[in-house]
Design a protein around this motif. Structure first.
Motif, short mmCIF file in Angstrom:
data_model
loop_
_atom_site.label_atom_id
_atom_site.label_comp_id
_atom_site.label_asym_id
_atom_site.label_seq_id
_atom_site.Cartn_x
_atom_site.Cartn_y
_atom_site.Cartn_z
N LEU A 28 -0.16 76.09 -28.00
CA LEU A 28 -0.35 77.29 -27.32
C LEU A 28 0.31 77.97 -29.10
N ILE A 29 -0.76 78.65 -29.84
CA ILE A 29 0.09 78.78 -31.10
C ILE A 29 -0.40 80.39 -31.45
N SER A 30 0.62 81.51 -31.69
CA SER A 30 0.63 82.49 -32.15
C SER A 30 -0.44 82.94 -33.29
N SER A 31 -0.59 84.15 -33.37
CA SER A 31 -1.56 84.63 -34.49
C SER A 31 -0.86 84.19 -36.01
N GLN A 32 0.37 83.89 -35.62
CA GLN A 32 1.23 83.89 -37.36
C GLN A 32 1.11 82.63 -37.53
N GLY A 33 0.30 81.55 -36.55
CA GLY A 33 0.19 80.17 -36.75
C GLY A 33 0.87 79.26 -36.28
N ALA A 34 2.84 80.04 -35.60
CA ALA A 34 3.51 79.02 -34.99
C ALA A 34 3.25 78.59 -33.58
N SER A 35 4.16 77.18 -33.28
CA SER A 35 3.77 76.78 -32.03
C SER A 35 4.59 77.27 -30.75
N LEU A 36 3.97 77.42 -29.17
CA LEU A 36 4.86 78.70 -29.14
C LEU A 36 5.25 77.60 -27.76
N SER A 37 6.47 77.37 -27.20
CA SER A 37 6.09 77.05 -26.36
C SER A 37 5.23 77.11 -24.59
N THR A 38 4.88 76.38 -24.07
CA THR A 38 3.62 76.54 -22.94
C THR A 38 4.47 76.19 -21.98
N GLN A 39 4.06 77.27 -20.74
CA GLN A 39 3.88 76.42 -18.69
C GLN A 39 2.77 76.20 -18.38
N PRO A 40 3.02 76.00 -17.07
CA PRO A 40 1.50 75.16 -16.26
C PRO A 40 1.03 76.77 -16.37
N VAL A 41 1.36 77.52 -15.74
CA VAL A 41 1.13 78.54 -15.98
C VAL A 41 1.79 79.86 -16.11
N MET A 42 0.73 80.51 -17.00
CA MET A 42 1.25 81.27 -17.92
C MET A 42 0.36 82.90 -18.21
N ALA A 43 1.14 84.28 -17.88
CA ALA A 43 0.29 85.18 -18.19
C ALA A 43 0.59 85.71 -19.81
N LEU A 44 -0.80 86.34 -20.02
CA LEU A 44 -1.18 86.14 -21.79
C LEU A 44 -1.23 88.07 -21.84
N CYS A 45 -1.13 88.66 -22.08
CA CYS A 45 -0.91 90.13 -22.62
C CYS A 45 -2.18 90.73 -23.50
N ARG A 46 -3.14 91.22 -22.52
CA ARG A 46 -4.49 91.15 -22.67
C ARG A 46 -4.61 93.54 -22.79
N CYS A 47 -2.91 94.41 -22.93
CA CYS A 47 -3.34 95.50 -22.90
C CYS A 47 -3.12 95.67 -23.91
N GLY A 48 -1.49 95.09 -25.27
CA GLY A 48 -1.23 95.47 -25.87
C GLY A 48 -0.10 96.37 -26.14
N GLY A 49 0.58 96.02 -24.91
CA GLY A 49 2.34 96.93 -25.18
C GLY A 49 2.89 95.85 -24.95
N SER A 50 3.22 94.67 -24.31
CA SER A 50 4.51 93.81 -23.22
C SER A 50 4.72 93.92 -25.44
N ALA A 51 5.94 94.03 -25.27
CA ALA A 51 7.14 93.61 -25.97
C ALA A 51 7.53 91.86 -26.11
N SER A 52 7.02 91.01 -25.21
CA SER A 52 7.49 89.75 -25.70
C SER A 52 5.40 89.43 -25.57
N LYS A 53 5.11 89.57 -26.65
CA LYS A 53 3.16 89.18 -26.76
C LYS A 53 3.57 87.22 -27.50
N PRO A 54 3.00 87.07 -26.74
CA PRO A 54 1.27 86.98 -26.47
C PRO A 54 1.68 86.97 -24.54
#
Length: 73
Positions: free
Chosen positions: A31-57
């Motif tokens: 998983l790559i952030s919008s800034q190009g950084a590699s993010l750690s992954t889990q087998p199941v993840m919940a990704l924000c789509r409301c835009g309000g999360s303080a821990s985006k993505p």
């Protein structure tokens, strides 16, 4: 690597849109952030789509408190 991790890593990646909530992403190895950084992954993840999360993505549940609604799901 545990048996469960090996089993999950061989499954096809998937993305599910939840009603008025996050994307549920499964079996993603990278998983790559919008800034190009590699993010750690889990087998199941919940990704924000409301835009309000303080821990985006990643989702932090903010969609509930801001009454996020998606008419398309």
């Amino acid at each position: 690597m545990t048996h469960a991790e090996k089993t999950i890593s061989h499954k096809k990646p998937s993305i599910e849109i939840t009603k008025n909530g996050p994307y549920i992403v499964k079996n993603v190895d990278h998983l790559i952030s919008s800034q190009g950084a590699s993010l750690s992954t889990q087998p199941v993840m919940a990704l924000c789509r409301c835009g309000g999360s303080a821990s985006k993505p990643f989702c932090d549940g903010t969609h509930s408190s801001i009454d996020f609604e998606d008419d398309k799901t």
